[in-house]
Design a protein around this motif. Structure first.
Motif, PDB file in Angstrom:
ATOM      1  N   TRP A 307       0.823  -1.206   0.000  1.00  0.00           N
ATOM      2  CA  TRP A 307       0.000   0.000   0.000  1.00  0.00           C
ATOM      3  C   TRP A 307       0.856   1.254   0.000  1.00  0.00           C
ATOM      4  N   GLU A 320      -7.249   4.077  -1.706  1.00  0.00           N
ATOM      5  CA  GLU A 320      -6.745   2.822  -2.260  1.00  0.00           C
ATOM      6  C   GLU A 320      -7.286   1.622  -1.495  1.00  0.00           C
ATOM      7  N   ARG A 323     -11.142   1.260  -2.404  1.00  0.00           N
ATOM      8  CA  ARG A 323     -11.360   0.721  -3.739  1.00  0.00           C
ATOM      9  C   ARG A 323     -10.951  -0.754  -3.817  1.00  0.00           C
ATOM     10  N   TYR A 324      -9.957  -1.164  -3.051  1.00  0.00           N
ATOM     11  CA  TYR A 324      -9.598  -2.576  -3.022  1.00  0.00           C
ATOM     12  C   TYR A 324     -10.761  -3.399  -2.464  1.00  0.00           C
TER      13      TYR A 324
END
Length: 450
Positions: A307, A320, A323-324
């Motif tokens: 990450w 991030e 959205r993962y």
């Protein structure tokens, strides 16, 4: 057929030997209508002024088109040039970058893309009111100028009439805010939630829909300094009821836009995001996944991904991570709930039975593929002692929230609510990737044009 009157703007003009063909559009839909102007018309000599961008008034007859590309066309019996546009008109028939179009925000609504965006924006606003009105919610107008910070973040725009070059001072040299217009520090609101709670404690089910402001120096594609928020507040409601309402709300809005804006959505699917329609239909057809914050942290830790922002229990989830969860792990919208108390606002209800050092609050964020967080909300803390403890934890002065504390002294009830970012929802249903392109005139750091 009876004569008709058309008024609009020229998209293109093509001249033949005995005719001119004009595509006219009045902004009511994506597709214009073809005007056929015969060279024998008395005012045909003025056709050369009907350039792209010019405004026309056309009288004529609607007939079945003999050419390809349209079913109907209008044979002009007369036309008037209302407003000329010369070759400097910026929206000539060619490709334009989004950055260039932001520089001409006063003209970009005439383009196909932005005409479609703002028609959908209008319909989405209507659908929002329709959803809540049909459910018996009352629309409350909360103040834009406020003395309270609903988020406790401090990133607020100051409202003042003081002479900034020579402000009044107190005896100790500090600025004398008592001499300001409202006799205290005031700001542009970041949320109408606290005031909506007042009305929920009287009318039971209410919602706000208005502009909100954040003075964060953020330059991402998802943040703006001025945006619109929808904030329902529901009395006699817990976190589960709040999550149910949020899911029903999002699905209702998607269904409404799918039903009432098919042409514009097809345009977005062709030119903006080829997966748009499939994604919207998938969200409609699937139940939303619910996942605790603690479970989400475990999933992210076991993902094997590196990450940009490493995350551990107690940290905020970044885009991030969101959205993962939606795009790769669950592959559907996800509601994450029960966040750490320390990273959430003072008014969120403390959950019972938490492990020491892992206190949580009944907060929830609804995450959607392609965007991340689209809704944030919580069950509110209705217990006076717990609310005061939350205010102390966030170093808030009780005297600034005396009226908010009164709601817990006089007939307190369990209640919950959330905020939906209007522009983020618009990004989701159009596939447009930058918030600057779903706001008529974006307000971002360093930009307040138009």
């Amino acid at each position: 057929m009876d004569p008709i009157l058309l008024q609009g703007w020229v998209r293109t003009r093509r001249d033949a030997k005995a005719f001119s063909f004009i595509e006219l559009n009045d902004g009511s839909c994506l597709k214009g209508i073809q005007i056929v102007a015969d060279a024998a018309l008395p005012d045909y000599a003025h056709i050369t002024k009907a350039n792209t961008g010019a405004s026309l008034e056309v009288r004529g007859r609607l007939v079945e088109s003999k050419g390809s590309g349209q079913k109907w066309e209008v044979v002009a019996t007369g036309f008037t040039i209302l407003g000329e546009a010369d070759a400097t008109y910026p929206l000539q028939k060619k490709g334009h970058t989004m950055e260039f179009l932001r520089e001409i925000a006063h003209l970009r609504p005439r383009s196909n893309l932005f005409g479609a965006v703002f028609r959908v924006r209008s319909r989405l606003a209507y659908a929002i009111h329709q959803f809540f009105q049909d459910k018996g919610f009352y629309y409350v107008h909360t103040p834009i100028i406020t003395a309270s910070d609903a988020e406790g973040a401090g990133d607020m725009f100051r409202v003042t009439t003081l002479d900034l070059a020579n402000p009044p001072k107190t005896e100790d040299g500090a600025i004398d805010n008592a001499k300001d217009f409202f006799a205290k520090k005031t700001f542009l609101t970041v949320s109408g939630q606290l005031e909506a709670e007042i009305f929920a404690c009287a009318l039971s089910n209410v919602y706000t829909f208005g502009p909100t402001f954040r003075a964060e120096n953020s330059h991402t594609s998802r943040h703006a300094s001025e945006f619109w928020m929808i904030e329902p507040e529901v009395a006699f409601c817990d976190l589960n009821g709040n999550m149910d309402l949020a899911e029903a709300f999002v699905k209702y809005l998607i269904r409404d836009i799918r039903t009432h804006c098919p042409g514009d959505l097809e345009f977005f699917a062709k030119f903006v995001d080829k997966d748009l329609l499939a994604r919207l239909d998938f969200v409609l057809d699937q139940p939303f996944k619910r996942c605790s914050y603690t479970e989400a942290i475990e999933i992210l830790g076991k993902s094997g991904k590196t990450w940009e922002h490493p995350v551990a229990w107690g940290d905020n989830l970044q885009s991030e991570h969101e959205r993962y969860l939606t795009e790769e792990h669950f592959k559907c919208p996800v509601t994450v709930f029960n966040y750490p108390r320390a990273i959430k606002a003072f008014y969120m209800r403390q959950t019972d039975g938490c492990a020491e050092g892992r206190e949580t609050v009944a907060a929830m964020d609804l995450l959607v593929p392609g965007i991340g967080e689209i809704i944030g909300g919580s069950q509110r803390e209705e217990r006076l002692d717990k609310l005061r403890a939350g205010m102390a934890l966030h170093h808030l002065d009780e005297k600034n929230y005396w009226w908010y504390l009164d709601l817990r002294r006089y007939g307190t009830v369990p209640h919950a609510g959330f905020g939906l970012g209007f522009e983020r929802m618009l990004m989701f249903v159009t596939g447009v990737g930058n918030i600057r392109d779903v706001i008529p005139f974006a307000r971002t750091p360093g930009t307040a044009e138009f």
